[in-house]
Enzyme design. Structure first.
Site, PDB file in Angstrom:
ATOM      1  CE  LYS A   1      -2.695   3.390   1.589  1.00 44.89           C
ATOM      2  NZ  LYS A   1      -2.179   4.768   1.742  1.00 44.89           N
TER       3      LYS A   1
ATOM      4  CD  GLU B   1      12.575   4.473   9.142  1.00 42.77           C
ATOM      5  OE1 GLU B   1      12.497   5.477   9.883  1.00 42.77           O
ATOM      6  OE2 GLU B   1      12.592   4.528   7.911  1.00 42.77           O
TER       7      GLU B   1
ATOM      8  CB  CYS C   1      12.958   9.308   8.567  1.00 37.83           C
ATOM      9  SG  CYS C   1      13.840   7.982   7.714  1.00 37.83           S
TER      10      CYS C   1
ATOM     11  CD  GLU D   1      10.169  13.024  11.620  1.00 38.29           C
ATOM     12  OE1 GLU D   1      11.142  12.490  11.071  1.00 38.29           O
ATOM     13  OE2 GLU D   1       9.089  12.431  11.837  1.00 38.29           O
TER      14      GLU D   1
END
Length: 487
Positions: A181, A256, A289, A384
């Site tokens: 997906k 992750e 990331c 973040e």
């Protein structure tokens, strides 16, 4: 040409799902918008629970035969997929740049070659995957990796095809079937991957691709009782929802997640190298990331470092990612742009100072930004941003540097610039991170474990660690001289 086919920079892309070796359209669609100019590329089939169930059923039906396929044959097909990626590298590069706004030159030279490498690496690793037999009181122990079953792989938008194949390749190599997906903001190259895999001879149902919004199709995939593994790359809140969804079936997860990684610069570092490493954190418009977004610089060199950094970062060229000279492209989506700008506006209101940037540019572009005068407990330091926004703080000694570096909820990566190897050993031993780079950045080897600590993730992938996740490990213990000949 089919009504379900888009032409993207001259490349035909099917907008339907790929389920059981066939193209399947949904009753509804969603728009795919290019971040380069904000224009709609086309309408994409919008999957819901029905398509999710069909894809899992196809993966379940295809699993026994694929699991029974020899390692050599699985490896051969994965190599054929890699060959297909190489043949269509230019097409994949331009489609992905159009779809997610990352630099075309990076896609051509690094990202798409890495996609092919993902398949080749795990195909080759499969062929040498073994554990030495060992004895217990004369009994022989033999460890094997058994295919687990259908896997749901949910992938992000910042490096769509590379990160998808980082999961798809080991899952297929392990003998599993897959439902992929892709992120709804960048679905196109996943559709092309389905074509490439079919052309390479991958049997129907072994790889399925379903598109749509996570809220509409994600839970149906992650809560399905026939799914045996779930791998996700993305945000912490989404991972928490996936974990809740998977809990009823105790489906193993690999996650992750986000990062708020430090980049530590000591006074004994090569300052030119340190500045170069820091400016590199703006790669992909900061939508990485692993980026070291928190610059931690020793007080005695902070002023000189900041001056050099501002000079070098200000020279970066921002613009159309298809242009060879461009260094920074757009942010992926207006919603992401608004999020980035909100972080910066709140930080400045709280007392932060923008050394460079701090504002939007035309369209979906955000100026490379460096903020100073930020508190350790502030939002801009702790959360973040996922955009071209860095903060700079200073430290007085090694102890303070380590304390500041570890003082977030995350632990994905860290970068260290120092000229003292003993200091490097001391500091890296104390940093909470899944990956630490010393005097370098973004050097990745698929043989190494990859993942995050704390809220940056669960589990490790890469090399044998990937097979440990995508397989059920079995230990067979055989008694000595226990065989009876029944003639």
């Amino acid at each position: 040409m089919s009504a379900h086919t888009l032409t993207v920079a001259g490349v035909a892309v099917d907008t339907r799902h790929w389920i059981g070796g066939e193209r399947v359209a949904s009753a509804q669609t969603f728009p795919d918008v290019s971040p380069i100019d904000g224009g709609t590329i086309g309408e994409i089939s919008r999957g819901t629970a029905g398509e999710a169930a069909a894809a899992v059923a196809a993966a379940k039906a295809a699993f026994p035969a694929w699991a029974a396929t020899s390692r050599a044959e699985r490896a051969r097909i994965l190599h054929a997929i890699a060959d297909g990626v190489d043949k269509r590298l230019e097409e994949l590069a331009i489609v992905e740049t159009t779809d997610n706004g990352a630099l075309l030159r990076s896609h051509r030279r690094g990202v798409m070659p890495r996609v092919a490498h993902n398949f080749r690496f795990f195909a080759d690793w499969l062929l040498k995957l073994e554990h030495e037999d060992f004895e217990t009181r004369g009994h022989t122990n033999h460890v094997s990796w058994d295919p687990a079953g259908p896997c749901v792989l949910i992938t992000p938008w910042n490096a769509p095809l590379m990160l998808a194949t980082w999961k798809v390749a080991p899952a297929l190599a392990a003998g599993n079937t897959v439902v992929l997906k892709p992120a709804e903001w960048s679905p196109l190259t996943a559709s092309l991957l389905a074509d490439i895999a079919a052309e390479a001879g991958l049997p129907a149902g072994v790889l399925n691709v379903v598109q749509g919004y996570g809220a509409e199709i994600g839970d149906a995939l992650t809560s399905h009782p026939d799914v045996r593994r779930i791998s996700f790359t993305g945000s912490v809140p989404t991972a928490q929802r996936i974990a809740e969804s998977a809990a009823a079936n105790l489906t193993p997860l690999s996650l992750e997640l986000g990062g708020k990684s430090p980049l530590l610069v000591f006074a004994d570092a090569d300052l030119d190298l340190a500045v170069e490493l820091a400016v590199e954190q703006y790669d992909n418009a900061g939508q990485v990331c692993l980026a070291g977004t928190r610059l931690l610089v020793e007080e005695s060199v902070a002023e000189e470092f900041t001056r050099r950094f501002a000079e070098q970062a200000s020279a970066l060229k921002q613009g159309d990612p298809r242009a060879e000279a461009t260094d920074i492209g757009p942010t992926i989506h207006p919603r992401q742009l608004e999020k980035i700008d909100g972080f910066v506006r709140r930080a400045v209101a709280a007392g932060a100072r923008a050394v460079i940037g701090g504002h939007r540019v035309d369209g979906q572009y955000y100026a490379p930004t460096l903020l100073t005068d930020v508190a350790q407990d502030s939002e801009i330091v702790q959360e973040e941003v996922f955009g071209p926004v860095l903060t700079l703080q200073t430290f007085s000694d090694e102890e303070e540097a380590v304390r500041l570096a570890n003082d977030t909820r995350f632990g994905l990566a860290a970068t260290l610039a120092t000229g003292d190897p003993e200091r490097a050993d001391r500091v890296t031993a104390r940093l909470v991170a899944g990956t630490v780079w010393v005097n370098c950045f973004f050097v990745r080897d698929l043989r190494a474990p990859f993942g995050g600590s704390r809220l940056s993730g669960v589990g490790r992938e890469g090399g044998t660690w990937s097979f440990d996740f995508y397989c059920d490990l079995k230990n067979t213990v055989t008694a000595p001289n226990g065989w009876t000949n029944h003639g």
